[in-house]
Design a protein around this motif. Sequence first.
Motif, PDB file in Angstrom:
ATOM      1  N   UNK A  14       0.838  -1.191   0.000  1.00 40.50           N
ATOM      2  CA  UNK A  14       0.000   0.000   0.000  1.00 40.50           C
ATOM      3  C   UNK A  14       0.875   1.243   0.000  1.00 40.50           C
ATOM      4  N   UNK A  15       0.424   2.273  -0.709  1.00 42.97           N
ATOM      5  CA  UNK A  15       1.052   3.591  -0.593  1.00 42.97           C
ATOM      6  C   UNK A  15       0.166   4.405   0.335  1.00 42.97           C
ATOM      7  N   UNK A  16       0.755   4.900   1.415  1.00 42.50           N
ATOM      8  CA  UNK A  16       0.012   5.669   2.413  1.00 42.50           C
ATOM      9  C   UNK A  16      -0.019   7.146   2.025  1.00 42.50           C
ATOM     10  N   UNK A  17      -0.859   7.907   2.720  1.00 42.25           N
ATOM     11  CA  UNK A  17      -1.019   9.331   2.408  1.00 42.25           C
ATOM     12  C   UNK A  17       0.268  10.115   2.589  1.00 42.25           C
ATOM     13  N   UNK A  18       1.194   9.644   3.414  1.00 40.12           N
ATOM     14  CA  UNK A  18       2.486  10.321   3.588  1.00 40.12           C
ATOM     15  C   UNK A  18       3.542   9.791   2.622  1.00 40.12           C
ATOM     16  N   UNK A  19       3.091   8.998   1.627  1.00 37.44           N
ATOM     17  CA  UNK A  19       3.934   8.411   0.585  1.00 37.44           C
ATOM     18  C   UNK A  19       4.813   7.271   1.099  1.00 37.44           C
ATOM     19  N   UNK A  20       4.598   6.818   2.332  1.00 38.16           N
ATOM     20  CA  UNK A  20       5.319   5.648   2.822  1.00 38.16           C
ATOM     21  C   UNK A  20       4.659   4.394   2.242  1.00 38.16           C
ATOM     22  N   UNK A  21       5.364   3.257   2.350  1.00 34.95           N
ATOM     23  CA  UNK A  21       4.869   1.986   1.821  1.00 34.95           C
ATOM     24  C   UNK A  21       4.643   1.012   2.958  1.00 34.95           C
ATOM     25  N   UNK A  22       3.559   0.239   2.854  1.00 36.81           N
ATOM     26  CA  UNK A  22       3.208  -0.764   3.863  1.00 36.81           C
ATOM     27  C   UNK A  22       3.007  -2.086   3.132  1.00 36.81           C
ATOM     28  N   UNK A  23       3.575  -3.165   3.653  1.00 42.61           N
ATOM     29  CA  UNK A  23       3.448  -4.491   3.051  1.00 42.61           C
ATOM     30  C   UNK A  23       2.699  -5.413   4.003  1.00 42.61           C
ATOM     31  N   UNK A  24       1.770  -6.203   3.459  1.00 36.38           N
ATOM     32  CA  UNK A  24       1.010  -7.131   4.281  1.00 36.38           C
ATOM     33  C   UNK A  24       0.596  -8.372   3.510  1.00 36.38           C
ATOM     34  N   UNK A  25      -0.133  -9.266   4.192  1.00 34.17           N
ATOM     35  CA  UNK A  25      -0.628 -10.530   3.635  1.00 34.17           C
ATOM     36  C   UNK A  25      -2.113 -10.641   3.934  1.00 34.17           C
ATOM     37  N   UNK A  26      -2.885 -11.176   2.987  1.00 30.74           N
ATOM     38  CA  UNK A  26      -4.326 -11.351   3.184  1.00 30.74           C
ATOM     39  C   UNK A  26      -4.861 -12.412   2.229  1.00 30.74           C
ATOM     40  N   UNK A  27      -6.089 -12.847   2.469  1.00 34.00           N
ATOM     41  CA  UNK A  27      -6.787 -13.718   1.522  1.00 34.00           C
ATOM     42  C   UNK A  27      -7.794 -12.928   0.697  1.00 34.00           C
ATOM     43  N   UNK A  28      -8.060 -11.674   1.071  1.00 35.30           N
ATOM     44  CA  UNK A  28      -9.069 -10.862   0.393  1.00 35.30           C
ATOM     45  C   UNK A  28      -8.557  -9.422   0.272  1.00 35.30           C
ATOM     46  N   UNK A  29      -8.010  -9.102  -0.886  1.00 33.48           N
ATOM     47  CA  UNK A  29      -7.400  -7.781  -1.082  1.00 33.48           C
ATOM     48  C   UNK A  29      -8.389  -6.637  -0.897  1.00 33.48           C
TER      49      UNK A  29
END
Length: 91
Positions: A14-29
């Motif tokens: 994900x690109x956050x509002x402050x332009x940082x990046x977040x990485x995660x795992x899920x079964x339902x995007x």
Amino acid sequence: MENTTEKDWYIYILRCSDNSLYTGVTTDLERRVQEHNDSPRGARYTRARRPVQLVYAEAWATRSLACQREAEIKQLSRPEKITLISKAPLG
């Protein structure tokens, strides 16, 4: 990308509002991005940086494989993550 089954697991960036990046795992995007944007179930990191935008995803056959790939991506530098995103942008 590995062959997938009906129970796909996804790693996402994900690109956050402050332009940082977040990485995660899920079964339902779709559900998970909505949680990051609108729900207390979103990660603490993203709750403080809303709205977020899905910029990258990969499908994996098992949770184990997805988590291994998530760990690999989290080890990348920001420039390496940006290169990864730019090579496989979401439609």
